[in-house]
Design an enzyme around this catalytic site. Sequence first.
Site, short mmCIF file in Angstrom:
data_model
loop_
_atom_site.label_atom_id
_atom_site.label_comp_id
_atom_site.label_asym_id
_atom_site.label_seq_id
_atom_site.Cartn_x
_atom_site.Cartn_y
_atom_site.Cartn_z
N SER A 11 49.73 31.14 47.52
CA SER A 11 48.36 31.69 48.40
C SER A 11 48.85 31.02 49.74
CB SER A 11 47.34 31.14 47.77
OG SER A 11 46.24 31.22 48.98
N HIS A 36 50.64 35.55 47.82
CA HIS A 36 49.02 36.14 47.54
C HIS A 36 48.39 35.90 48.78
CE1 HIS A 36 45.40 36.13 44.74
NE2 HIS A 36 45.10 34.92 45.73
N ASP A 38 44.74 35.83 50.60
CA ASP A 38 43.32 35.72 50.25
C ASP A 38 42.48 36.33 51.41
OD1 ASP A 38 42.94 34.54 47.74
OD2 ASP A 38 44.12 32.78 48.53
N MET A 40 38.79 36.85 53.26
CA MET A 40 37.46 36.59 53.01
C MET A 40 36.81 37.13 54.14
SD MET A 40 37.98 32.73 51.79
CE MET A 40 39.59 32.14 50.45
N HIS A 69 44.04 39.84 47.79
CA HIS A 69 42.99 39.36 47.11
C HIS A 69 41.82 39.51 47.81
CE1 HIS A 69 40.69 35.87 44.58
NE2 HIS A 69 40.10 36.91 44.53
N MET A 71 38.34 39.21 48.79
CA MET A 71 36.93 38.45 48.57
C MET A 71 35.94 38.95 49.59
SD MET A 71 38.35 34.64 47.58
CE MET A 71 40.01 35.44 48.39
N MET A 140 39.47 33.91 37.75
CA MET A 140 39.21 32.75 38.89
C MET A 140 39.03 31.58 38.00
SD MET A 140 39.59 34.21 41.75
CE MET A 140 39.20 32.91 42.60
N ASP A 178 43.83 31.85 39.48
CA ASP A 178 43.74 31.49 40.72
C ASP A 178 42.47 30.37 40.90
OD1 ASP A 178 43.66 31.36 43.73
OD2 ASP A 178 43.00 33.73 43.56
C1 DX5 Z 1 40.26 30.80 46.35
C2 DX5 Z 1 41.26 31.66 46.66
C3 DX5 Z 1 42.58 30.95 45.94
C4 DX5 Z 1 42.97 29.66 46.82
C5 DX5 Z 1 43.66 28.90 45.88
O1 DX5 Z 1 38.98 31.57 46.88
O2 DX5 Z 1 41.38 32.95 45.93
O3 DX5 Z 1 43.72 31.92 46.21
O4 DX5 Z 1 43.50 29.86 47.89
O5 DX5 Z 1 43.91 27.68 46.52
P1 DX5 Z 1 44.22 26.29 45.57
O6 DX5 Z 1 45.67 26.41 45.11
O7 DX5 Z 1 44.50 25.38 46.69
O8 DX5 Z 1 43.07 25.88 44.78
ZN ZN Z 2 43.08 34.13 45.85
#
Ligand code: DX5
Ligand code: ZN
Length: 227
Positions: A11, A36, A38, A40, A69, A71, A140, A178
């Site tokens: 990620s 990956h 993320d 947001m 991903h 969110m 998750m 994840d």
């Molecule tokens: C959380 C994300 C993850 C996150 C994982 O909202 O979807 O992908 O970045 O990070 P680590 O591996 O640091 O928990």
């Molecule tokens: Zn993620």
Amino acid sequence: MSTKTIAIAPSILAADFARLGDQVREAERDGVDRIHVDVMDGHFVPNISIGPLVVAALRPVTDLPLECHLMIADPDRYIEAFVQAGADSIIVHFEGNNNLHRTVHHIQEFHKKAGVAINPATPCSALDAIIADLDLVLVMTVNPGFGGQKFIRSTLDKIRTVQTTLDRVNPACDLEVDGGIDGDTAPLVVEAGANALVAGTSIFGHRRGIAAGIDELKRASIQYRVV
Ligand code: DX5
Ligand code: ZN
């Protein structure tokens, strides 16, 4: 005897954004399977991260699949933008989505892989109506929104339940996890049935560097590869 291959998906949320291209190239050299991303929006989750512009910037940097991903609230509005930017797969959340079939089929109409994520408090039964259509289920293992959180152990039972269902109705579907995945938790999730590991902090934040983080995850999951 068959071999179960574990995919590693770093990620980039935990990467050094000032050197993002270099960090992704380094991860690719060190043998990861996809990147990956993320996304947001400050509404679906409290944090704000990145959007299609960053996906487009990374597209020429790597040959690896880019997994987005989302969110975000109302993901339907942005699917085409992520496809145009170069996404190879798009994961949306079950939570807050009243039109999950439409969203999933919208992604697949672009010939991209479609995944659905469920938060730790969402029961596996939420997937019942859609699981046969999916390319990927994302369980998750933390609440979404931030990197570096602690793995939630009660998600292990959910991984087992989803794995059992997938065996029956959609064995080709990926089962990804994840959040909080590192050398200690990787064996637990792989044993429970995960075949793809998202990891941010334990790769980009590893004290001995990206290669060491990837190596640690691979070693941690290899003992469960033969099924
Ligand atoms: C959380 C994300 C993850 C996150 C994982 O909202 O979807 O992908 O970045 O990070 P680590 O591996 O640091 O928990
Ligand atoms: Zn993620």
